[in-house]
Design a protein around this motif. Structure first.
Motif, PDB file in Angstrom:
ATOM      1  N   ALA A  39     -20.901  -7.598 -23.181  1.00 52.72           N
ATOM      2  CA  ALA A  39     -21.480  -6.373 -22.373  1.00 52.72           C
ATOM      3  C   ALA A  39     -21.972  -6.739 -21.197  1.00 52.72           C
ATOM      4  N   TRP A  42     -19.084  -8.000 -18.575  1.00 47.95           N
ATOM      5  CA  TRP A  42     -17.810  -7.251 -18.646  1.00 47.95           C
ATOM      6  C   TRP A  42     -17.945  -6.441 -17.261  1.00 47.95           C
ATOM      7  N   LEU A  49     -20.025  -3.530 -15.332  1.00 48.86           N
ATOM      8  CA  LEU A  49     -20.128  -2.273 -15.988  1.00 48.86           C
ATOM      9  C   LEU A  49     -21.219  -2.128 -16.806  1.00 48.86           C
ATOM     10  N   GLN A  50     -21.840  -0.950 -16.606  1.00 51.64           N
ATOM     11  CA  GLN A  50     -22.907  -0.515 -17.305  1.00 51.64           C
ATOM     12  C   GLN A  50     -22.325  -0.443 -18.860  1.00 51.64           C
ATOM     13  N   ALA A  51     -22.666  -1.212 -19.697  1.00 53.76           N
ATOM     14  CA  ALA A  51     -21.790  -1.645 -20.965  1.00 53.76           C
ATOM     15  C   ALA A  51     -22.721  -1.873 -22.189  1.00 53.76           C
ATOM     16  N   ASN A  65     -19.020   2.156 -22.202  1.00 50.12           N
ATOM     17  CA  ASN A  65     -19.248   1.977 -21.010  1.00 50.12           C
ATOM     18  C   ASN A  65     -19.497   3.270 -20.425  1.00 50.12           C
ATOM     19  N   GLU A  67     -19.138   5.510 -17.747  1.00 57.76           N
ATOM     20  CA  GLU A  67     -17.950   5.660 -16.786  1.00 57.76           C
ATOM     21  C   GLU A  67     -18.452   6.121 -15.547  1.00 57.76           C
ATOM     22  N   ALA A  72     -14.235   1.745 -16.195  1.00 58.74           N
ATOM     23  CA  ALA A  72     -13.338   0.570 -16.648  1.00 58.74           C
ATOM     24  C   ALA A  72     -11.687   0.556 -16.179  1.00 58.74           C
TER      25      ALA A  72
END
Length: 160
Positions: A39, A42, A49-51, A65, A67, A72
């Protein structure tokens, strides 16, 4: 950028992978740091990404994620699928069998083959109030509010 799972916004997009067997405590202890590292790293087209990622009910691997921060892309989704496939190989588990449905019965996650659902309903082993883990849930808010959900409020309602 890693976000703790419980701090995800309700609109965060989810991908839920169901294991074909319960993950042991030792496996979970080994998988959790791998999830956090994935994460953290990623990305989509070079942008992080803010995952987040989590294991739920000893059976479900959930990737998430935010969005609205960064969506993504197809390539980043492919990276996540490859990551999950690597976990399958490493731990001898299957996460991509969509032919089995998961229910919460007597406090345990039980799997039922798609071909068995009608029989189980007819026998009264599954009813509209049986809790169902719908892996098609696609956002964090829905996961928090209605997961698992009564089978009668899911796509399984046609069986009742």
């Amino acid at each position: 950028m890693y976000i703790p799972f419980n701090q995800l916004p309700s609109h965060a997009r989810l991908w839920i992978y169901q294991a074909n067997r319960p993950l042991t405590d030792a496996e979970q202890a080994e998988i959790k740091p791998l999830l956090e590292r994935f994460a953290t790293e990623w990305s989509s087209h070079g942008k992080g990404l803010q995952a987040s990622a989590e294991l739920l009910h000893n059976r479900f691997l959930v990737l998430a994620n935010n969005e609205t921060a960064t969506a993504a892309s197809g390539c980043s989704i492919d990276k996540s699928v490859n990551f999950v496939r690597e976990l399958e190989q490493r731990f001898g588990v299957t996460f991509f069998d969509r032919t089995r449905l998961a229910f919460l019965q007597d406090g345990q996650v039980t799997l039922v083959g798609m071909s068995e659902v009608k029989e189980k309903v007819k026998a009264g082993e599954i009813n509209k109030n049986t809790l169902y883990f719908d892996t098609l849930v696609d956002n964090y808010g829905e996961l928090q509010e209605a997961w698992p959900r009564p089978a009668g409020t899911s796509w399984l309602s046609r069986y009742f």
